[in-house]
Motif scaffolding. Structure first.
Motif, mmCIF file in Angstrom:
data_model
loop_
_atom_site.group_PDB
_atom_site.id
_atom_site.type_symbol
_atom_site.label_atom_id
_atom_site.label_comp_id
_atom_site.label_asym_id
_atom_site.label_seq_id
_atom_site.Cartn_x
_atom_site.Cartn_y
_atom_site.Cartn_z
ATOM 1 N N ASP A 88 0.802 -1.227 0.000
ATOM 2 C CA ASP A 88 0.000 0.000 0.000
ATOM 3 C C ASP A 88 0.832 1.273 0.000
ATOM 4 N N THR A 91 2.517 1.667 -4.035
ATOM 5 C CA THR A 91 1.768 1.263 -5.227
ATOM 6 C C THR A 91 2.168 2.037 -6.484
ATOM 7 N N ASP A 92 2.576 3.286 -6.311
ATOM 8 C CA ASP A 92 2.905 4.114 -7.479
ATOM 9 C C ASP A 92 4.395 4.404 -7.614
ATOM 10 N N THR A 113 -2.789 -6.227 -4.043
ATOM 11 C CA THR A 113 -1.332 -6.362 -3.868
ATOM 12 C C THR A 113 -0.652 -6.045 -5.205
ATOM 13 N N LYS A 116 -2.169 -3.641 -7.780
ATOM 14 C CA LYS A 116 -2.205 -2.198 -7.513
ATOM 15 C C LYS A 116 -0.890 -1.510 -7.871
ATOM 16 N N LEU A 117 0.083 -2.275 -8.369
ATOM 17 C CA LEU A 117 1.418 -1.722 -8.638
ATOM 18 C C LEU A 117 1.428 -1.058 -10.012
#
Length: 342
Positions: A88, A91-92, A113, A116-117
């Motif tokens: 979390d 992610t970015d 998980t 979201k990457l």
């Protein structure tokens, strides 16, 4: 002795003899002490604060990754699952995720998980127990390695938005031709595809025209479709060794394309030398059932500027010897420095 083969982009397609050969890995102890904000299970060297080293620590789980981490090394553990929330904070920003040599199954990867990457560039997931591919949403993904798993399918569309993907390695899985149909149409910059050691009966369909390297060794391929290589104008390295190729499965001139530099058809069931283009430099035909050699397979015409550019030709473990070579073969194969019959 086997002739040395040095393919373009060898770094991308090297099958590592060492577990770290295919990514730039520096042990954490060479980068100084760990910083104060690192997960206690891992190390985040002060000289490389954007990396977190959690490799070879007998971990059963993926630890929570603190903010600012771009490179995450989790290889050589006993990880069985990836729980929600561990990524979390990154992610970015997370660019590299290395999960090789663990015990992760597809059903144990929680939602929220890897899905979201959004900035991931390299995903290494080899030597696990995945039955289906795990693909992050990142459009920056340029390298995907899911070797030595149990993949039985690779649905079409998963890679459609992967505009920067250049290398895909899927060898040592359980993929069939039907299960990968249309899987590689999306990435228009794909350069290297390795589907060796699977259960394919034909070469992958619908691969992009950008492809330069295609390896499909150790499958059940018995034929190559007419015009298949004409759709791949950039292809330079093609390996289909250890398959079930027979003469009747190769349409006339199927390998006669100007782009090819290396062609490996060794360990098949061919009885004659297939027609190749004069620009080909390396041809591997050892361990077939070849019993005749036709000079037209190498040269349509022979003249001052018309001849084969073959440098290496392997014909050992077949039913031919030097005595089977046509009388004028030296003019045709004038630059061949290595012709092997035994």
């Amino acid at each position: 002795m086997f002739p040395l083969r040095i393919p373009l982009l060898a770094v991308l397609i090297n099958i590592a003899l060492c577990q770290y050969d295919y990514y730039d890995y520096q042990p954490s102890n060479a980068l100084g002490p760990s910083g104060p904000h690192c997960n206690q299970e891992c190390e985040c060297p002060v000289n490389f604060p954007s990396a977190m080293y959690c490799d070879s620590r007998n971990l059963k789980f993926v630890p929570v990754v603190p903010s600012g981490i771009k490179y995450l090394y989790l290889q050589n553990n006993q990880i069985e699952e990836i729980k929600a929330g561990v990524f979390d904070n990154v992610t970015d920003v997370l660019r590299w995720l290395v999960l090789d040599n663990n015990q992760i199954t597809s059903g144990k990867i929680a939602k929220g998980t890897i899905d979201k990457l959004t900035a991931l560039e390299k995903l290494f997931f080899s030597y696990n127990n995945l039955t289906e591919p795990v693909i992050p949403p990142s459009k920056s993904l340029d390298e995907l390695k899911i070797m030595h798993n149990k993949l039985s399918k690779f649905p079409s569309g998963l890679l459609n938005d992967k505009e920067n993907l250049t290398s895909v390695n899927l060898q040592f899985n359980q993929l069939t031709s039907e299960s990968i149909a249309g899987a590689f149409k999306g990435p228009k910059k794909l350069l290297s595809l390795d589907v060796s050691h699977n259960k394919l009966k034909k070469l992958p369909a619908g691969v992009p025209s950008s492809l330069e390297i295609l390896y499909a060794d150790y499958n059940d391929i018995d034929s190559v479709g007419a015009g298949y290589l004409n759709k791949l104008p950039a292809l330079q390295y093609l390996r289909i060794s250890h398959n079930k190729l027979v003469d009747s499965g190769l349409p006339a001139g199927v390998f006669n394309v100007t782009s090819l530099v290396e062609l490996d058809l060794s360990f098949n069931k061919l009885q004659s030398v297939p027609e190749i283009n004069e620009q080909l430099e390396q041809l591997y035909l050892q361990a077939n059932e070849i019993n005749k050699i036709n000079l037209a397979s190498f040269c349509k015409f022979i003249g001052p500027v018309s001849y084969s550019h073959l440098k290496h030709l392997r014909l050992d473990a077949n039913n031919v010897t030097y005595s089977n070579m046509p009388p004028d073969y030296r003019n045709c194969l004038r630059v061949a420095s290595d012709i092997m019959f035994e």
